[in-house]
Design an enzyme around this catalytic site. Structure first.
Site, PDB file in Angstrom:
ATOM      1  N   GLY A 246     -21.742   3.322  -9.970  1.00 33.02           N
ATOM      2  CA  GLY A 246     -21.052   2.327  -9.710  1.00 33.02           C
ATOM      3  C   GLY A 246     -20.892   0.925 -10.409  1.00 33.02           C
ATOM      4  O   GLY A 246     -19.865   0.740 -10.664  1.00 33.02           O
ATOM      5  N   GLY A 475     -27.187   6.610  -7.927  1.00 29.46           N
ATOM      6  CA  GLY A 475     -27.768   7.438  -9.168  1.00 29.46           C
ATOM      7  C   GLY A 475     -29.078   6.664  -9.385  1.00 29.46           C
ATOM      8  O   GLY A 475     -29.949   7.157 -10.105  1.00 29.46           O
ATOM      9  N   GLY A 517     -30.309  -3.580  -3.816  1.00 32.59           N
ATOM     10  CA  GLY A 517     -30.548  -2.455  -2.861  1.00 32.59           C
ATOM     11  C   GLY A 517     -31.668  -1.942  -2.095  1.00 32.59           C
ATOM     12  O   GLY A 517     -31.746  -1.945  -0.922  1.00 32.59           O
ATOM     13  N   ARG A 637     -43.529  -5.228  -6.827  1.00 34.49           N
ATOM     14  CA  ARG A 637     -43.899  -3.862  -6.514  1.00 34.49           C
ATOM     15  C   ARG A 637     -42.848  -2.739  -6.801  1.00 34.49           C
ATOM     16  O   ARG A 637     -41.704  -2.808  -6.587  1.00 34.49           O
ATOM     17  CB  ARG A 637     -44.116  -3.633  -5.234  1.00 34.49           C
ATOM     18  CG  ARG A 637     -44.635  -2.181  -4.813  1.00 34.49           C
ATOM     19  CD  ARG A 637     -44.855  -2.082  -3.309  1.00 34.49           C
ATOM     20  NE  ARG A 637     -45.922  -2.650  -2.724  1.00 34.49           N
ATOM     21  CZ  ARG A 637     -46.504  -2.741  -1.404  1.00 34.49           C
ATOM     22  NH1 ARG A 637     -45.680  -2.176  -0.539  1.00 34.49           N
ATOM     23  NH2 ARG A 637     -47.541  -3.251  -1.133  1.00 34.49           N
ATOM     24  N   ASN A 640     -41.201   3.596  -7.193  1.00 33.77           N
ATOM     25  CA  ASN A 640     -41.476   4.958  -7.865  1.00 33.77           C
ATOM     26  C   ASN A 640     -41.214   4.682  -9.234  1.00 33.77           C
ATOM     27  O   ASN A 640     -39.972   4.272  -9.732  1.00 33.77           O
ATOM     28  CB  ASN A 640     -40.266   5.699  -7.355  1.00 33.77           C
ATOM     29  CG  ASN A 640     -40.120   7.105  -7.812  1.00 33.77           C
ATOM     30  OD1 ASN A 640     -40.685   7.133  -9.095  1.00 33.77           O
ATOM     31  ND2 ASN A 640     -39.709   7.983  -7.266  1.00 33.77           N
ATOM     32  N   PRO A 641     -42.260   4.557 -10.053  1.00 34.36           N
ATOM     33  CA  PRO A 641     -42.323   4.424 -11.443  1.00 34.36           C
ATOM     34  C   PRO A 641     -41.397   5.288 -12.212  1.00 34.36           C
ATOM     35  O   PRO A 641     -40.782   4.917 -13.160  1.00 34.36           O
ATOM     36  CB  PRO A 641     -43.777   4.536 -11.858  1.00 34.36           C
ATOM     37  CG  PRO A 641     -44.392   5.106 -10.808  1.00 34.36           C
ATOM     38  CD  PRO A 641     -43.738   5.184  -9.445  1.00 34.36           C
ATOM     39  N   LYS A 710     -39.051  -6.588  -6.311  1.00 32.93           N
ATOM     40  CA  LYS A 710     -37.810  -7.247  -6.932  1.00 32.93           C
ATOM     41  C   LYS A 710     -37.066  -6.420  -7.605  1.00 32.93           C
ATOM     42  O   LYS A 710     -37.230  -5.228  -7.708  1.00 32.93           O
ATOM     43  CB  LYS A 710     -38.439  -8.604  -8.211  1.00 32.93           C
ATOM     44  CG  LYS A 710     -39.490  -9.293  -7.464  1.00 32.93           C
ATOM     45  CD  LYS A 710     -39.686 -10.480  -8.290  1.00 32.93           C
ATOM     46  CE  LYS A 710     -40.620 -10.306  -9.287  1.00 32.93           C
ATOM     47  NZ  LYS A 710     -41.127 -11.528  -9.965  1.00 32.93           N
ATOM     48  N   GLY A 713     -32.417  -2.981 -11.213  1.00 35.47           N
ATOM     49  CA  GLY A 713     -31.229  -2.254 -11.599  1.00 35.47           C
ATOM     50  C   GLY A 713     -30.349  -2.811 -12.751  1.00 35.47           C
ATOM     51  O   GLY A 713     -30.018  -2.054 -13.692  1.00 35.47           O
ATOM     52  N   GLU A 714     -30.366  -4.242 -12.678  1.00 33.17           N
ATOM     53  CA  GLU A 714     -29.692  -4.662 -13.856  1.00 33.17           C
ATOM     54  C   GLU A 714     -30.197  -5.558 -15.080  1.00 33.17           C
ATOM     55  O   GLU A 714     -29.807  -5.828 -15.926  1.00 33.17           O
ATOM     56  CB  GLU A 714     -28.634  -5.671 -13.357  1.00 33.17           C
ATOM     57  CG  GLU A 714     -27.520  -5.006 -12.572  1.00 33.17           C
ATOM     58  CD  GLU A 714     -26.808  -5.877 -11.464  1.00 33.17           C
ATOM     59  OE1 GLU A 714     -25.714  -6.223 -11.515  1.00 33.17           O
ATOM     60  OE2 GLU A 714     -27.461  -5.831 -10.322  1.00 33.17           O
TER      61      GLU A 714
HETATM   62 MO1  MOS Z   1     -23.959  -4.683  -9.690  1.00 31.85          MO
HETATM   63  S1  MOS Z   1     -22.375  -5.422 -10.967  1.00 31.85           S
HETATM   64  O1  MOS Z   1     -24.148  -5.928  -8.582  1.00 31.85           O
HETATM   65  O2  MOS Z   1     -23.546  -3.163  -9.186  1.00 31.85           O
END
Ligand code: MOS
Length: 766
Positions: A246, A475, A517, A637, A640-641, A710, A713-714
């Site tokens: 995405g 993903g 998410g 926390r 899932n490591p 927390k 993803g980014e």
């Molecule tokens: Mo991220 S740029 O909020 O999918």
């Protein structure tokens, strides 16, 4: 409904366990159906004819020629395209509504803008038809050169970020500083380049619309479509069980997806529309270029006294998305004075959009390089310098952090990497094959946010549960971690939980964006599961036939599909027994998620990390290789490591790609991107990063949300890009302030240690 396969049995509570992706087997065997894998009965193929100019208008389309081609069913142009209930250029109160190019007129606002859609019985017929349209244009000179534009102060994403913010008197602090840095860093336009391009299969049934299309935000997408076509939101069903990446530009419905829906209405048959790779360079968003000037001041002992961060970026001529690159400087390093300012220029480009740590990624590249330069100017080790300026509270807001294990990240990352003993001066290390070796580091950070979401859990008499939440798996592992959270909240084994996500007719799962998410959908699911358990406890403790009668809520634990007394675990009964006795076939629970006002009001909520990079540079060719990358991250926390590590590694690879590879090149003559393909727009392959490690640092956050989650993803891209750039400097003594750092820039830059006016081309050979 989809039935994911189970790979692991992780035992009583799977939260915190490295459970394998529940849909992994479906994906590797090709069973998982992505949007473009759908072929409803009677489906047609739509192909976009895209503009080859960047500014002007279409004066002629050879519709007759295209229509005459065998297999072409129809040609949709501004003249005959279905009309909208709401004009696609109208803004509404939602700051995430951006203008779309969906054949509303003949005007061209950027290259690769859709100007017509050809629909055919086969992909080949539609493709040939689109070619035969042979558009003619009246074209104006395209303005795509970032440096030539007239800057103005932007309204950053509907006011989400004030363009200018400050604390203290930064100019006075700078003028009285013992050590000063003033440097400008440039980052290029980048494109998301998910493996799966935007794709849609659309089917109308009267005024009911069903679409298969990848979405990071089903609720927003459904509302946008319903608004444009004048439908009730309930008449729009979006199915999006899997996304092939995405990265931000599937968070909002794009123009091409709307064109697919229009084509289905136009022909009265189901239609598939898939963008070709080059068509993703324009109408579906990108990251705008930036030019960022960092002025830092410090005392002689290395105490930072001022950070002034000015960022210039670009947006389109017709809409407002501005990369908020300066905001990162609000929260990372302790200093008495801070100023962040943004301005922007307007170009003939598609509107930029959220992309992989928006703002933070380019901002981090600039700030982490500047901090490295300042450490050098103060003659300090870059890690010591960062520790000296460690922020105990968020510098801009003055708020305490809800949690911050950054010190542990620095320590564990440095130890694993072997940072100790790094020579302070550049160009000191050479490997056995004669390559220059450099070590660099960067601090990673990303805000911990949440959106609104709802979830529903149904526990059945057989003791199994179905969990429904319109969450999104692009993903990152939502199919797995949300099931883990559900099982944990219900006191069930993972295999007793069926998860339903990825459809817009489920309770609104919020957005898989902003690295929020899991916190968002996970919190809603957690509360829904707890609601079910609370109902079970009420039923049991108020029923004299139950061994739990009068045990009281606090005196009961839920585990393994069973309630038992906390003072005597042997005394209890299964959920099935409780339901059967009450004559119930099921119990339904509901849960919500919303940003915690207290947490967000009183605390600064961020994930943190530290990234260490080793690069090797060929002194004769200037070729740069990242040989090692070690990141250590603390993000509350970890559900899932295994999947968290995968997220971190992916983010770190983005950092490599940011520092060394990604760069969309615009042709100033035509306004067209010149490398709109994966052969020339470089992203890393396995060989580009031979050794990668991500360390998960323990962190307990009691404030951020009910689960202490927390975002992960980014954050990986932040810190990493700067670490690689700083390692290149350490290897070569050459400070390249423009991403991507390619060998030509190394060869044509003066080394900072140059002793004389030696010719630039000799830089690496000295
Ligand atoms: Mo991220 S740029 O909020 O999918």
């Amino acid at each position: 409904m989809l039935k994911p396969l189970f790979l692991d049995d992780a035992g009583p509570s799977s939260v915190g366990q490295p459970v394998a992706r529940r849909e992994a087997v479906l994906k590797v065997t090709g069973e998982a159906r992505y949007a473009a894998d759908h072929h409803p009965e009677g489906m047609l193929y739509a192909v976009i004819a895209a503009s080859s100019i960047a500014r002007g208008r279409v004066t002629r389309l050879d519709v007759a020629n295209a229509s005459a081609h065998p297999g072409v069913i129809g040609v949709m142009t501004p003249e005959n395209a279905p009309k909208f209930a709401r004009h696609p250029d109208l803004k509404d109160s939602n700051p995430f509504t951006f203008r779309l190019d969906v054949l509303q007129d003949e005007n061209v606002r950027y290259a690769n803008q859709p100007v017509a859609v050809v629909i055919g019985e086969t992909l080949e017929a539609a493709t040939e038809g689109a070619y035969l349209l042979a558009p003619r244009y009246e074209s104006d000179v395209a303005r795509v050169q970032f440096d030539a534009g007239e800057p103005f102060t932007p309204n950053v994403i509907g006011g989400l970020y004030p363009p200018n913010e400050s604390k203290g008197d930064v100019e006075t602090a700078l003028s009285s500083a013992a050590v000063r840095i003033n440097a400008t860093y440039r980052t290029p336009a980048q494109y998301h380049n998910a493996m799966e391009p935007h794709a849609i299969v659309a089917q109308w049934n009267g005024d009911e619309l069903t679409i298969d299309t990848p979405s990071q935000a089903l609720g927003l997408g459904r509302a946008r479509i319903a608004g444009l076509f004048g439908l009730d939101v309930k008449s729009v069903l979006i199915r999006s069980p899997y996304l092939g990446g995405g990265f931000g530009n599937k968070a909002l419905i794009s123009g091409p997806q709307i064109l697919g829906i229009m084509a289905a209405r136009f022909t009265g048959r189901p239609v598939k529309l898939v963008l070709r790779r080059e068509q993703t360079f324009g109408p579906v968003g990108h990251r705008a270029p930036t030019s960022q000037t960092l002025r830092l001041g410090a005392q002689a002992d290395g105490t930072l006294t001022a950070i002034a961060h000015h960022s210039r970026t670009a947006s389109s001529t017709f809409d407002d998305f501005f990369e908020p690159s300066g905001t990162l400087s609000h929260s990372l390093y302790a200093t008495e004075t801070i100023s962040t300012t943004h301005d922007a220029v307007r170009l003939d480009i598609g509107t930029p959009l959220f992309m992989r740590a928006p703002g933070k990624a380019p901002g981090s590249f600039a700030l982490e390089c500047a901090i490295d330069e300042m450490a050098r100017a103060c003659d300090m080790d870059p890690l010591d310098f960062r520790l000296k300026n460690y922020a105990e509270i968020e510098p801009m807001s003055g708020k305490p952090f809800s949690s911050k294990a950054l010190r542990e990240c620095y320590a564990q990352g440095a130890q694993r990497f072997g940072w100790t003993g790094r020579p302070r001066a550049p160009r000191q290390m050479i490997d056995a094959s004669g390559l220059l070796v450099g070590w660099g580091m960067g601090t990673a950070t990303f805000p911990a946010k949440m959106f609104l979401a709802e979830a529903r859990v149904v526990l059945r008499e057989d003791g199994n549960a179905t969990v429904a939440c319109g969450a999104h798996d692009m993903g990152q592992g939502a199919w797995t971690v949300l099931a883990q959270i559900a099982a944990d909240s219900l006191g069930l084994d993972l295999e007793q939980v069926e998860l339903q996500i990825g459809r817009s007719d489920l309770p609104d799962g919020g957005m898989a964006g902003g690295s929020a998410g899991t916190a968002t959908a996970g919190t809603a699911i957690h509360h829904a599961g707890k609601d079910v358990v609370a109902q079970l406890i009420d039923m049991a403790t108020n029923d004299e036939r139950s061994p739990l009668f009068r045990a009281g809520n606090a005196g009961v634990i839920a585990r393994n599909g069973r309630l038992s007394r906390s003072d005597d675990e042997g005394r209890g009964e299964t959920y099935s027994v409780i339901l059967a006795r009450a004559g119930r076939t099921n119990i339904e629970g509901k849960g919500n998620a919303a940003p915690d006002a207290v947490a967000q009001g009183n605390y600064a909520t961020h994930s943190h990390g530290a990234v260490f990079a080793e690069v090797k540079v060929d002194p004769e060719l200037g070729q740069i290789r990242v040989s090692r990358l070690v990141g250590a991250f603390a993000a509350g926390r970890i559900i899932n490591p295994r999947l968290a590590r995968s997220q971190y590694l992916g983010g770190m690879i983005w950092g490599v790609s940011f520092a060394l590879q990604e760069h969309a090149i615009m042709d100033p003559r035509t306004g067209r991107p010149m490398n709109a393909n994966l052969a020339e727009y470089h992203v890393p392959v396995n060989a580009d990063v031979p050794s990668l490690e991500a360390i998960i640092v323990d962190e307990d956050d009691p404030y951020v949300n009910a689960l202490g989650i927390k975002g992960i993803g980014e954050i990986g891209i932040t810190g990493s890009a700067g670490a690689v750039a700083n390692a290149v400097w350490h290897a070569t003594g050459i400070r390249v302030r423009q991403a991507p750092i390619t060998l030509d820039k190394l060869l044509w830059s003066q080394p900072s240690h140059a002793r004389d006016g030696s010719s630039p081309s000799r830089a690496l050979f000295d």
